[in-house]
Scaffold this motif. Structure first.
Motif, PDB file in Angstrom:
ATOM      1  N   SER A 121      -0.351   6.141  13.625  1.00 55.44           N
ATOM      2  CA  SER A 121       0.873   6.485  14.354  1.00 55.44           C
ATOM      3  C   SER A 121       0.672   6.450  15.861  1.00 55.44           C
ATOM      4  O   SER A 121       1.626   6.369  16.624  1.00 55.44           O
ATOM      5  CB  SER A 121       1.374   7.874  13.930  1.00 55.44           C
ATOM      6  N   HIS A 122      -0.594   6.508  16.296  1.00 53.96           N
ATOM      7  CA  HIS A 122      -0.921   6.413  17.729  1.00 53.96           C
ATOM      8  C   HIS A 122      -1.378   5.006  18.090  1.00 53.96           C
ATOM      9  O   HIS A 122      -1.908   4.777  19.177  1.00 53.96           O
ATOM     10  CB  HIS A 122      -2.020   7.411  18.090  1.00 53.96           C
ATOM     11  N   GLY A 123      -1.190   4.062  17.169  1.00 57.42           N
ATOM     12  CA  GLY A 123      -1.596   2.685  17.433  1.00 57.42           C
ATOM     13  C   GLY A 123      -3.079   2.445  17.300  1.00 57.42           C
ATOM     14  O   GLY A 123      -3.605   1.450  17.814  1.00 57.42           O
ATOM     15  N   MET A 124      -3.782   3.353  16.619  1.00 56.45           N
ATOM     16  CA  MET A 124      -5.230   3.229  16.494  1.00 56.45           C
ATOM     17  C   MET A 124      -5.671   2.930  15.061  1.00 56.45           C
ATOM     18  O   MET A 124      -6.852   3.058  14.725  1.00 56.45           O
ATOM     19  CB  MET A 124      -5.922   4.511  16.985  1.00 56.45           C
ATOM     20  N   GLY A 125      -4.730   2.560  14.214  1.00 58.75           N
ATOM     21  CA  GLY A 125      -5.071   2.245  12.835  1.00 58.75           C
ATOM     22  C   GLY A 125      -5.604   0.832  12.687  1.00 58.75           C
ATOM     23  O   GLY A 125      -5.429  -0.013  13.567  1.00 58.75           O
ATOM     24  N   ARG A 126      -6.281   0.573  11.581  1.00 55.72           N
ATOM     25  CA  ARG A 126      -6.799  -0.752  11.300  1.00 55.72           C
ATOM     26  C   ARG A 126      -5.761  -1.564  10.531  1.00 55.72           C
ATOM     27  O   ARG A 126      -4.909  -1.006   9.837  1.00 55.72           O
ATOM     28  CB  ARG A 126      -8.081  -0.659  10.468  1.00 55.72           C
ATOM     29  N   LEU A 133      -6.916   2.126   2.900  1.00 58.85           N
ATOM     30  CA  LEU A 133      -6.263   0.940   2.345  1.00 58.85           C
ATOM     31  C   LEU A 133      -5.144   1.344   1.382  1.00 58.85           C
ATOM     32  O   LEU A 133      -4.068   0.735   1.380  1.00 58.85           O
ATOM     33  CB  LEU A 133      -7.282   0.057   1.623  1.00 58.85           C
ATOM     34  N   GLY A 134      -5.383   2.386   0.601  1.00 57.33           N
ATOM     35  CA  GLY A 134      -4.341   2.886  -0.297  1.00 57.33           C
ATOM     36  C   GLY A 134      -3.098   3.303   0.465  1.00 57.33           C
ATOM     37  O   GLY A 134      -1.970   2.981   0.084  1.00 57.33           O
ATOM     38  N   ARG A 135      -3.314   4.002   1.589  1.00 58.21           N
ATOM     39  CA  ARG A 135      -2.180   4.417   2.424  1.00 58.21           C
ATOM     40  C   ARG A 135      -1.405   3.216   2.931  1.00 58.21           C
ATOM     41  O   ARG A 135      -0.176   3.203   2.927  1.00 58.21           O
ATOM     42  CB  ARG A 135      -2.699   5.248   3.611  1.00 58.21           C
ATOM     43  N   GLN A 136      -2.139   2.182   3.355  1.00 57.26           N
ATOM     44  CA  GLN A 136      -1.491   1.002   3.925  1.00 57.26           C
ATOM     45  C   GLN A 136      -0.610   0.273   2.907  1.00 57.26           C
ATOM     46  O   GLN A 136       0.407  -0.308   3.266  1.00 57.26           O
ATOM     47  CB  GLN A 136      -2.554   0.049   4.484  1.00 57.26           C
ATOM     48  N   VAL A 137      -1.025   0.321   1.638  1.00 63.47           N
ATOM     49  CA  VAL A 137      -0.240  -0.372   0.597  1.00 63.47           C
ATOM     50  C   VAL A 137       0.614   0.623  -0.196  1.00 63.47           C
ATOM     51  O   VAL A 137       1.091   0.323  -1.281  1.00 63.47           O
ATOM     52  CB  VAL A 137      -1.160  -1.174  -0.352  1.00 63.47           C
ATOM     53  N   LYS A 138       0.769   1.845   0.395  1.00 65.95           N
ATOM     54  CA  LYS A 138       1.630   2.884  -0.172  1.00 65.95           C
ATOM     55  C   LYS A 138       1.174   3.323  -1.566  1.00 65.95           C
ATOM     56  O   LYS A 138       1.977   3.482  -2.495  1.00 65.95           O
ATOM     57  CB  LYS A 138       3.095   2.428  -0.200  1.00 65.95           C
ATOM     58  N   CYS A 139      -0.127   3.526  -1.701  1.00 66.58           N
ATOM     59  CA  CYS A 139      -0.707   4.068  -2.928  1.00 66.58           C
ATOM     60  C   CYS A 139      -1.587   5.254  -2.529  1.00 66.58           C
ATOM     61  O   CYS A 139      -2.599   5.071  -1.851  1.00 66.58           O
ATOM     62  CB  CYS A 139      -1.535   3.000  -3.653  1.00 66.58           C
ATOM     63  N   ASP A 140      -1.200   6.457  -2.910  1.00 67.21           N
ATOM     64  CA  ASP A 140      -1.912   7.654  -2.501  1.00 67.21           C
ATOM     65  C   ASP A 140      -3.246   7.765  -3.240  1.00 67.21           C
ATOM     66  O   ASP A 140      -3.280   7.802  -4.473  1.00 67.21           O
ATOM     67  CB  ASP A 140      -1.060   8.893  -2.769  1.00 67.21           C
ATOM     68  N   ALA A 141      -4.344   7.836  -2.497  1.00 65.75           N
ATOM     69  CA  ALA A 141      -5.680   7.855  -3.102  1.00 65.75           C
ATOM     70  C   ALA A 141      -5.911   9.088  -3.963  1.00 65.75           C
ATOM     71  O   ALA A 141      -6.522   9.012  -5.027  1.00 65.75           O
ATOM     72  CB  ALA A 141      -6.745   7.778  -1.998  1.00 65.75           C
ATOM     73  N   GLU A 142      -5.438  10.237  -3.500  1.00 64.68           N
ATOM     74  CA  GLU A 142      -5.619  11.480  -4.259  1.00 64.68           C
ATOM     75  C   GLU A 142      -4.923  11.388  -5.614  1.00 64.68           C
ATOM     76  O   GLU A 142      -5.498  11.725  -6.657  1.00 64.68           O
ATOM     77  CB  GLU A 142      -5.068  12.656  -3.450  1.00 64.68           C
ATOM     78  N   GLU A 143      -3.689  10.914  -5.612  1.00 65.22           N
ATOM     79  CA  GLU A 143      -2.932  10.795  -6.854  1.00 65.22           C
ATOM     80  C   GLU A 143      -3.537   9.720  -7.766  1.00 65.22           C
ATOM     81  O   GLU A 143      -3.592   9.895  -8.989  1.00 65.22           O
ATOM     82  CB  GLU A 143      -1.474  10.470  -6.549  1.00 65.22           C
ATOM     83  N   ALA A 144      -4.008   8.623  -7.159  1.00 67.55           N
ATOM     84  CA  ALA A 144      -4.601   7.546  -7.954  1.00 67.55           C
ATOM     85  C   ALA A 144      -5.870   8.025  -8.656  1.00 67.55           C
ATOM     86  O   ALA A 144      -6.095   7.728  -9.837  1.00 67.55           O
ATOM     87  CB  ALA A 144      -4.909   6.346  -7.059  1.00 67.55           C
TER      88      ALA A 144
END
Length: 230
Positions: free
Chosen positions: A157-162, A204-215
């Protein structure tokens, strides 16, 4: 015993249980720290009830969480620091302030825009303008995968993501390094690389809208089911 009770009844009961002289021998000696784990456990039990889609159980578990709120609030009331009314006032003001599209003249035509408004107002309210301040405010007590997702989201959100490509490349690299370290029995390197690998997976899960904790929890349930079959 009455047929029905309300929040005022609960607060009175908790105050009686905490009474220094006539209260419950266990309840009256508890502190925030001593029942901290109870709050976490009760919250997870609510999550289980939601997953089970069991309305009766959910009602019961929400009551247990409400008891935790009442206990912690009563401890502060005894020290004259704040009351349950203060807690209610705080959350009501927060809800009104962070929903300008409902209580003001800001537009939010979809859930994503409403969430962006909420996050932007939250940062302003808590004076978290820099990326360091924003990341430092992510609770350390969160489950690690959930915290990794939150940290990567705030950085983005601060422009520092990969980018997805960068994260994928890092994930592949760390997966290879982890396998090599495991084969070599390099315990310290295994731990370090596994941490990076899990962070990459959560990001990567966040980027493709898949929550890692839930997965991971779905995989936990699938594993449990597979080993419990005859």
């Amino acid at each position: 015993m009455k047929e029905r009770y309300n929040m005022e009844d609960l607060l009175r009961i908790v105050a009686l249980l905490r009474d220094p002289k006539d209260g419950c021998a266990w309840d009256k000696v508890q502190t925030h720290s001593s029942i901290r784990k109870n709050f976490i456990e009760e919250t997870y039990e609510v999550a289980d009830a939601i997953d089970l889609e069991d309305a009766h159980l959910l009602c019961e578990e929400l009551g247990d969480v409400l008891l935790q709120v009442a206990l912690h609030t009563q401890m502060e009331t005894e020290q004259s620091r704040f009351t349950f009314e203060d807690v209610c006032t705080g959350i009501c003001k927060k809800l009104i302030y962070r929903h300008p599209h409902i209580f003001g003249d800001v537009k939010a035509d979809n859930p994503e825009q409403a969430l962006q408004n909420w996050e932007a107002l939250k940062r302003q309210e808590k004076h978290r303008e820099s990326v360091a301040e924003d990341l430092a405010s992510v609770p350390q007590a969160m489950p690690a995968l959930m915290r990794a997702t939150k940290l990567s989201k705030r950085a983005a959100s601060h422009g520092m993501g990969r980018s997805t490509q960068e994260t994928t490349a890092s994930l592949k690299k760390n997966a290879d390094e982890f396998c090599k370290a495991a084969e070599q029995g390099d315990v310290q390197n295994i731990s370090d690389v596994l941490g990076r690998l899990l962070f990459d997976a959560a990001d990567l899960g966040r980027q493709v809208k898949c929550d890692a904790e839930e997965a991971l929890e779905r995989e936990n349930r699938a594993f449990l089911y597979s080993v419990s079959q005859p």
